[in-house]
Design a protein around this motif. Structure first.
Motif, PDB file in Angstrom:
ATOM      1  N   ILE A  84      15.983 -10.236  22.286  1.00 25.34           N
ATOM      2  CA  ILE A  84      16.075  -8.805  21.955  1.00 25.34           C
ATOM      3  C   ILE A  84      16.108  -8.620  20.440  1.00 25.34           C
ATOM      4  CG2 ILE A  84      17.611  -6.800  22.039  1.00 25.34           C
ATOM      5  CD1 ILE A  84      18.320  -7.665  24.911  1.00 25.34           C
ATOM      6  N   TYR A  85      16.912  -9.439  19.749  1.00 29.51           N
ATOM      7  CA  TYR A  85      16.944  -9.374  18.282  1.00 29.51           C
ATOM      8  C   TYR A  85      15.571  -9.700  17.701  1.00 29.51           C
ATOM      9  CZ  TYR A  85      22.095  -9.290  18.364  1.00 29.51           C
ATOM     10  OH  TYR A  85      23.415  -8.953  18.572  1.00 29.51           O
ATOM     11  N   SER A  86      14.929 -10.690  18.262  1.00 35.99           N
ATOM     12  CA  SER A  86      13.613 -11.100  17.782  1.00 35.99           C
ATOM     13  C   SER A  86      12.596  -9.979  17.949  1.00 35.99           C
ATOM     14  CB  SER A  86      13.163 -12.350  18.543  1.00 35.99           C
ATOM     15  OG  SER A  86      11.962 -12.874  18.016  1.00 35.99           O
ATOM     16  N   PHE A  87      12.647  -9.287  19.083  1.00 39.27           N
ATOM     17  CA  PHE A  87      11.734  -8.161  19.319  1.00 39.27           C
ATOM     18  C   PHE A  87      12.046  -6.987  18.388  1.00 39.27           C
ATOM     19  CE2 PHE A  87      10.470  -9.276  23.974  1.00 39.27           C
ATOM     20  CZ  PHE A  87       9.555 -10.196  23.482  1.00 39.27           C
ATOM     21  N   ALA A  88      13.316  -6.840  18.002  1.00 42.51           N
ATOM     22  CA  ALA A  88      13.663  -5.792  17.043  1.00 42.51           C
ATOM     23  C   ALA A  88      13.019  -6.081  15.687  1.00 42.51           C
ATOM     24  CB  ALA A  88      15.179  -5.685  16.907  1.00 42.51           C
ATOM     25  N   VAL A  89      13.044  -7.328  15.273  1.00 39.77           N
ATOM     26  CA  VAL A  89      12.359  -7.716  14.033  1.00 39.77           C
ATOM     27  C   VAL A  89      10.851  -7.539  14.191  1.00 39.77           C
ATOM     28  CG1 VAL A  89      11.934  -9.607  12.415  1.00 39.77           C
ATOM     29  CG2 VAL A  89      14.205  -9.316  13.411  1.00 39.77           C
ATOM     30  N   PHE A  90      10.344  -7.862  15.369  1.00 43.48           N
ATOM     31  CA  PHE A  90       8.926  -7.684  15.679  1.00 43.48           C
ATOM     32  C   PHE A  90       8.475  -6.252  15.402  1.00 43.48           C
ATOM     33  CE2 PHE A  90       5.682  -6.495  18.822  1.00 43.48           C
ATOM     34  CZ  PHE A  90       4.740  -7.504  18.678  1.00 43.48           C
ATOM     35  N   ALA A  91       9.321  -5.281  15.718  1.00 43.33           N
ATOM     36  CA  ALA A  91       8.964  -3.866  15.565  1.00 43.33           C
ATOM     37  C   ALA A  91       8.891  -3.438  14.113  1.00 43.33           C
ATOM     38  CB  ALA A  91       9.986  -2.994  16.308  1.00 43.33           C
ATOM     39  N   LEU A  92       9.494  -4.192  13.197  1.00 40.93           N
ATOM     40  CA  LEU A  92       9.536  -3.782  11.797  1.00 40.93           C
ATOM     41  C   LEU A  92       8.144  -3.632  11.195  1.00 40.93           C
ATOM     42  CD1 LEU A  92      12.489  -5.943  10.405  1.00 40.93           C
ATOM     43  CD2 LEU A  92      12.507  -3.513  10.972  1.00 40.93           C
ATOM     44  N   ALA A  93       7.201  -4.473  11.615  1.00 40.75           N
ATOM     45  CA  ALA A  93       5.848  -4.395  11.065  1.00 40.75           C
ATOM     46  C   ALA A  93       5.201  -3.055  11.393  1.00 40.75           C
ATOM     47  CB  ALA A  93       4.992  -5.540  11.601  1.00 40.75           C
ATOM     48  N   PHE A  94       5.452  -2.550  12.588  1.00 39.40           N
ATOM     49  CA  PHE A  94       4.842  -1.284  13.004  1.00 39.40           C
ATOM     50  C   PHE A  94       5.490  -0.101  12.301  1.00 39.40           C
ATOM     51  CE2 PHE A  94       4.290  -4.415  16.316  1.00 39.40           C
ATOM     52  CZ  PHE A  94       2.937  -4.327  16.586  1.00 39.40           C
ATOM     53  N   ILE A  95       6.785  -0.213  12.014  1.00 38.37           N
ATOM     54  CA  ILE A  95       7.470   0.824  11.251  1.00 38.37           C
ATOM     55  C   ILE A  95       6.937   0.857   9.819  1.00 38.37           C
ATOM     56  CG2 ILE A  95       9.716   1.571  10.371  1.00 38.37           C
ATOM     57  CD1 ILE A  95      10.983   0.244  12.839  1.00 38.37           C
ATOM     58  N   ALA A  96       6.613  -0.322   9.288  1.00 36.19           N
ATOM     59  CA  ALA A  96       6.151  -0.425   7.899  1.00 36.19           C
ATOM     60  C   ALA A  96       4.690  -0.028   7.720  1.00 36.19           C
ATOM     61  CB  ALA A  96       6.347  -1.856   7.398  1.00 36.19           C
ATOM     62  N   ARG A  97       3.905   0.007   8.795  1.00 37.29           N
ATOM     63  CA  ARG A  97       2.465   0.273   8.650  1.00 37.29           C
ATOM     64  C   ARG A  97       2.142   1.612   7.995  1.00 37.29           C
ATOM     65  NH1 ARG A  97      -1.909  -2.274  12.682  1.00 37.29           N
ATOM     66  NH2 ARG A  97      -3.129  -0.753  11.510  1.00 37.29           N
ATOM     67  N   PRO A  98       2.776   2.728   8.371  1.00 40.37           N
ATOM     68  CA  PRO A  98       2.466   3.982   7.671  1.00 40.37           C
ATOM     69  C   PRO A  98       2.721   3.905   6.169  1.00 40.37           C
ATOM     70  CG  PRO A  98       3.619   4.429   9.728  1.00 40.37           C
ATOM     71  CD  PRO A  98       3.689   2.949   9.516  1.00 40.37           C
ATOM     72  N   LEU A  99       3.803   3.227   5.768  1.00 36.70           N
ATOM     73  CA  LEU A  99       4.070   3.032   4.344  1.00 36.70           C
ATOM     74  C   LEU A  99       2.952   2.215   3.707  1.00 36.70           C
ATOM     75  CD1 LEU A  99       5.846   3.104   1.801  1.00 36.70           C
ATOM     76  CD2 LEU A  99       7.062   1.092   2.685  1.00 36.70           C
ATOM     77  N   GLY A 100       2.486   1.192   4.418  1.00 30.08           N
ATOM     78  CA  GLY A 100       1.387   0.380   3.915  1.00 30.08           C
ATOM     79  C   GLY A 100       0.127   1.195   3.702  1.00 30.08           C
ATOM     80  N   SER A 101      -0.139   2.125   4.610  1.00 23.76           N
ATOM     81  CA  SER A 101      -1.321   2.977   4.452  1.00 23.76           C
ATOM     82  C   SER A 101      -1.215   3.840   3.196  1.00 23.76           C
ATOM     83  CB  SER A 101      -1.505   3.867   5.686  1.00 23.76           C
ATOM     84  OG  SER A 101      -2.023   3.127   6.768  1.00 23.76           O
ATOM     85  N   VAL A 102      -0.035   4.415   2.958  1.00 27.97           N
ATOM     86  CA  VAL A 102       0.167   5.228   1.757  1.00 27.97           C
ATOM     87  C   VAL A 102      -0.094   4.390   0.500  1.00 27.97           C
ATOM     88  CG1 VAL A 102       1.866   6.506   0.398  1.00 27.97           C
ATOM     89  CG2 VAL A 102       1.795   6.781   2.889  1.00 27.97           C
ATOM     90  N   ILE A 103       0.458   3.178   0.474  1.00 32.71           N
ATOM     91  CA  ILE A 103       0.296   2.305  -0.696  1.00 32.71           C
ATOM     92  C   ILE A 103      -1.156   1.914  -0.896  1.00 32.71           C
ATOM     93  CG2 ILE A 103       0.845   0.028  -1.648  1.00 32.71           C
ATOM     94  CD1 ILE A 103       3.585   0.265  -0.209  1.00 32.71           C
ATOM     95  N   PHE A 104      -1.805   1.458   0.168  1.00 33.95           N
ATOM     96  CA  PHE A 104      -3.141   0.896   0.013  1.00 33.95           C
ATOM     97  C   PHE A 104      -4.227   1.966  -0.086  1.00 33.95           C
ATOM     98  CE2 PHE A 104      -1.143  -3.094   1.297  1.00 33.95           C
ATOM     99  CZ  PHE A 104      -1.746  -3.954   0.380  1.00 33.95           C
ATOM    100  N   ILE A 105      -3.982   3.162   0.421  1.00 34.48           N
ATOM    101  CA  ILE A 105      -4.937   4.248   0.186  1.00 34.48           C
ATOM    102  C   ILE A 105      -4.938   4.605  -1.297  1.00 34.48           C
ATOM    103  CG2 ILE A 105      -5.302   6.728   0.555  1.00 34.48           C
ATOM    104  CD1 ILE A 105      -4.566   6.218   3.511  1.00 34.48           C
ATOM    105  N   ALA A 106      -3.751   4.548  -1.924  1.00 38.09           N
ATOM    106  CA  ALA A 106      -3.679   4.773  -3.371  1.00 38.09           C
ATOM    107  C   ALA A 106      -4.415   3.665  -4.130  1.00 38.09           C
ATOM    108  CB  ALA A 106      -2.217   4.838  -3.813  1.00 38.09           C
ATOM    109  N   VAL A 107      -4.250   2.413  -3.693  1.00 41.10           N
ATOM    110  CA  VAL A 107      -4.978   1.298  -4.313  1.00 41.10           C
ATOM    111  C   VAL A 107      -6.479   1.486  -4.152  1.00 41.10           C
ATOM    112  CG1 VAL A 107      -5.413  -1.199  -4.182  1.00 41.10           C
ATOM    113  CG2 VAL A 107      -3.069  -0.332  -4.027  1.00 41.10           C
ATOM    114  N   ASP A 108      -6.879   1.906  -2.968  1.00 43.61           N
ATOM    115  CA  ASP A 108      -8.295   2.143  -2.674  1.00 43.61           C
ATOM    116  C   ASP A 108      -8.876   3.193  -3.614  1.00 43.61           C
ATOM    117  OD1 ASP A 108     -10.790   2.458  -1.507  1.00 43.61           O
ATOM    118  OD2 ASP A 108     -10.018   2.487   0.533  1.00 43.61           O
ATOM    119  N   ARG A 109      -8.164   4.287  -3.776  1.00 44.70           N
ATOM    120  CA  ARG A 109      -8.653   5.380  -4.615  1.00 44.70           C
ATOM    121  C   ARG A 109      -8.734   4.988  -6.091  1.00 44.70           C
ATOM    122  NH1 ARG A 109      -8.439  10.596  -2.996  1.00 44.70           N
ATOM    123  NH2 ARG A 109      -7.412  11.295  -4.923  1.00 44.70           N
ATOM    124  N   LEU A 110      -7.829   4.128  -6.534  1.00 46.56           N
ATOM    125  CA  LEU A 110      -7.780   3.765  -7.942  1.00 46.56           C
ATOM    126  C   LEU A 110      -8.673   2.576  -8.294  1.00 46.56           C
ATOM    127  CD1 LEU A 110      -3.942   4.135  -8.610  1.00 46.56           C
ATOM    128  CD2 LEU A 110      -5.765   5.584  -9.514  1.00 46.56           C
TER     129      LEU A 110
END
Length: 442
Positions: free
Chosen positions: A70-96
């Protein structure tokens, strides 16, 4: 400064290497896209499998096996929570700095984070720091996966021959069964050939090391396409040009939400036939992980064939019709799936065969199913955000939720979870159809 103007040395080198004055065929685009997606899903499944058969013992040995998973699956979910933040960061990189700089940074981050997991010390060596390090690397994977989203599937779809849009939209989805097949095969080999102590000590690390090499190959395959005239033309027409995130949400928020829920049945089933059943078998049966990983290899092959079939069906009956039909079938499967998974060896085989067949048919057309409803100006960024939210809602918490529900309420609860995903897909498709009808009438 626009991304088009900010041509990088990577783009220049790739253009000098590959520009022969010839039009790039859809087949060449397909190869690059499939290689790229396979690398992403290989990284994904290597972590997913380790989260069941390695990390509960290595990182969470201070609790029982169920709680550790259960703890391992909770850590597993962190990547999906972080994906929207990643899009914000990398869309800015893309534009620049341009698409090639974005892809290079993202894929090296993804490969480095995955390889670093292969060197991860266990709780016995560094205590709770092992949990912290695993969580940081998992978040890095999620951010990198968002950055690795490149719009090349749109390039492939828009270059598809007339009447073959469903077939070419399906091709990027082949990365999932390919990635699972290779990842499961590697783990099955090491589990079967090594003593348990050696596997936990060092054997599990090798699949993580393979990931970096695959990501390097994927990087060059994608750079080959980013510098093509076809990509440049679509970029200049704004079809593949990143727009500001907040502007996109304001302009296309409703479509983004509907697009995120439309593939929910497929994405929920994605984990219900890959990660969750492996955890159930390891925790609640006496079956060896190696045997079930072998079943998953066969299941991945079935899923691969079903994904190919989805391309043919979509061109005959339409992508949305296929998504709706498979959602109904997934809802029916959800009713009987718990009994099959808990029905011994024969039940497991039926569960995996039927589950992977439905997974391939639905997942093959799940990507960007409502992308055409997005305006051209915001299509690239809107599609990226839709993908992030679809994975977050449909897949990020699926193994954790299914295991928690099943361990507390019985295996039937996992079927109810899958059933709810199918209902969400049907509602989203119905609402989108009604909105489109009203727009046409207006």
């Amino acid at each position: 400064m626009s991304a088009h103007a900010a041509s990088t040395s990577f783009e220049d080198d790739a253009r000098d290497l590959h520009d022969h004055g010839k039009k790039v065929s859809p087949g060449e685009i397909a190869i690059g896209v499939v290689i790229g997606r396979t690398s992403e899903f290989f990284d994904f499944f290597v972590y997913a499998i380790a989260s069941v058969i390695v990390f509960p013992t290595l990182i969470f040995p201070y609790v029982d096996r169920l709680q550790g998973t259960i703890y391992s699956f909770a850590v597993f979910a962190l990547a999906f929570i972080a994906r929207p933040l990643g899009s914000v960061i990398f869309i800015a990189v893309d534009r620049l700095y341009g698409r090639s700089a974005k892809l290079t940074i993202a894929l090296f981050l993804l490969g480095t984070a995955t390889v670093a997991m292969g060197f991860l010390p266990g709780y016995a060596q560094v205590g709770n720091w092992s949990v912290v390090l695993l969580s940081i690397l998992r978040i890095a994977q999620g951010i990198a996966l968002a950055g690795a989203w490149d719009g090349l599937a749109s390039l492939l779809s828009l270059n598809a021959p007339e009447g073959r849009r469903g077939w070419y939209a399906m091709l990027p989805q082949l990365g999932a069964p390919f990635g699972l097949l290779v990842a499961s095969g590697l783990f099955a080999f090491f589990v079967a050939t090594l003593p348990a102590a050696d596997f936990i000590d060092w054997g599990w690390r090798y699949p993580f090391f393979v990931a970096f090499a695959i990501n390097v190959v994927a990087l060059f395959a994608r750079l080959r396409l980013v510098v093509t005239p076809e990509f440049t033309t679509l970029f200049e027409s704004r079809a593949l040009q990143p727009a500001p995130v907040l502007d996109t949400i304001r302009a296309e928020g409703r479509t983004i939400v509907l697009g995120a829920f439309a593939p929910l049945a497929s994405f929920a089933l994605f984990h219900m036939v890959t990660v969750f059943p492996l955890s159930w078998i390891v925790l609640f049966t006496r079956e060896t992980p190696g045997r079930f990983l072998t079943i998953e290899v066969i299941g991945a092959a079935i899923g691969l064939c079903a994904t190919l079939v989805s391309g043919l069906l979509a061109d005959r009956i339409g992508r949305r019709t296929l998504l709706g039909s498979t959602a109904v079938l997934i809802a029916l499967f959800a009713i009987g799936a718990p009994m099959l998974l808990d029905g011994g060896a024969t039940g497991e085989w039926v569960f995996m065969i039927v589950g992977f067949a439905l997974f391939g048919l639905s997942f093959g057309q799940s990507s960007g199913s409502l992308a055409t409803s997005l305006g051209k100006t915001h299509r690239y960024t809107g599609s990226a955000l839709t993908t992030d939210l679809a994975w977050l809602f449909g897949a990020g918490f699926a193994p954790l939720a299914a295991l928690l529900l099943s361990s507390k309420l019985g295996l039937a609860a996992s079927g109810a979870y899958l059933f709810s995903g199918a209902v969400c897909t049907l509602i989203a498709l119905g609402v989108n159809k009604e909105l489109a009808k009203r727009a046409n009438e207006g």
